[in-house]
Design a protein around this motif. Structure first.
Motif, PDB file in Angstrom:
ATOM      1  N   GLY A 137       0.793  -1.222   0.000  1.00 28.32           N
ATOM      2  CA  GLY A 137       0.000   0.000   0.000  1.00 28.32           C
ATOM      3  C   GLY A 137       0.822   1.267   0.000  1.00 28.32           C
ATOM      4  N   ARG A 179      -5.923  -2.796  -2.836  1.00 29.01           N
ATOM      5  CA  ARG A 179      -4.583  -3.325  -2.537  1.00 29.01           C
ATOM      6  C   ARG A 179      -3.796  -2.362  -1.654  1.00 29.01           C
ATOM      7  N   GLY A 180      -4.526  -1.503  -0.970  1.00 24.31           N
ATOM      8  CA  GLY A 180      -3.913  -0.653   0.038  1.00 24.31           C
ATOM      9  C   GLY A 180      -3.380   0.675  -0.448  1.00 24.31           C
TER      10      GLY A 180
END
Length: 253
Positions: A137, A179-180
């Motif tokens: 992330g 996905r952050g």
């Protein structure tokens, strides 16, 4: 945690700032250094970048890059990721403007503005964003403009480029958010940097613009930098895909 002062710290975070030589970029660098970040300062002027690096109290590396060149954005992304073995925060700040009326539009100026303000940050963010997603992330911050959200006379190429980069940032938020990776845009009104003074320093030109800002003044660099710090920090962990005006009410007037 979110409401505590420590949430606005960036201790150890690896931050790439483009257009860091002067103006908003340099102010963001100083603000992030004070918050504990490890800095990667990018621009075209090595001497100016190194002077800035010497004045901030932070681990700092200088990366000279020409984002107007075809391979500039991808080369910078790969080089930056390699310096600290990853990037936690990208501040896409580099930008240019050639104020001119539509009927006096210079094609070369138009192409250059879109190259630097739209193509380069879009490609850089895509490459860095992929690396962030693979590493768990990060935060992508686009310094756009209120001119992306409300048309501004004599800024045809500039408004077009900034509107485009806002949409690119939203797509990053959509595709990488799971996905952050958070991606957000800051949309200031006129900011009184050296460039802002050059374009808007004439009272005859600035008066109508100031008349449309309820706060009655233009922004100063620290007001953009502090907003960027919030978006880079854990305090804004739930903020993703927004275009945030820093405009004194300009967009609601």
């Amino acid at each position: 945690m979110t409401g505590s002062p420590t949430a606005l710290r960036l201790d150890g975070k690896r931050v790439l700032i483009t257009g860091a030589s002067r103006g908003i970029g340099a102010d963001i660098a100083r603000t992030f250094a004070a918050a504990g970040a490890r800095l990667l300062l990018s621009g075209r002027d090595r001497r100016t970048l190194e002077t800035l690096a010497d004045t901030v109290d932070a681990e700092t590396e200088v990366l000279v890059a020409d984002l107007s060149s075809p391979e500039g954005p991808t080369v910078l992304a790969d080089e930056a990721v390699g310096v600290y073995d990853g990037i936690d925060v990208l501040v896409n700040n580099a930008g240019i403007s050639y104020p001119e009326a539509v009927d006096a539009l210079d094609t070369a100026h138009f192409d250059q503005v879109l190259q630097v303000n739209l193509r380069a940050p879009s490609l850089l963010a895509a490459r860095v964003g992929r690396s962030m997603a693979e590493s768990g992330g990060g935060s992508i911050i686009t310094v756009a403009s209120a001119a992306a959200l409300r048309p501004l006379p004599e800024h045809y190429a500039y408004c077009t480029s900034k509107a485009g980069i806002i949409m690119a940032t939203k797509i990053l938020a959509l595709e990488l958010g799971g996905r952050g990776v958070r991606a957000n845009s800051i949309c200031p009104t006129v900011v009184l940097t050296d460039m802002g003074q050059k374009v808007w320093g004439d009272p005859v030109k600035s008066a109508p613009m100031l008349g449309r800002i309820p706060a009655g003044r233009f922004a100063v660099p620290s007001e953009v930098s502090n907003t960027a710090l919030w978006l880079a920090s854990d305090a804004s962990a739930m903020i993703n895909g927004v275009d945030l005006p820093v405009d004194g009410g300009y967009l609601v007037s």
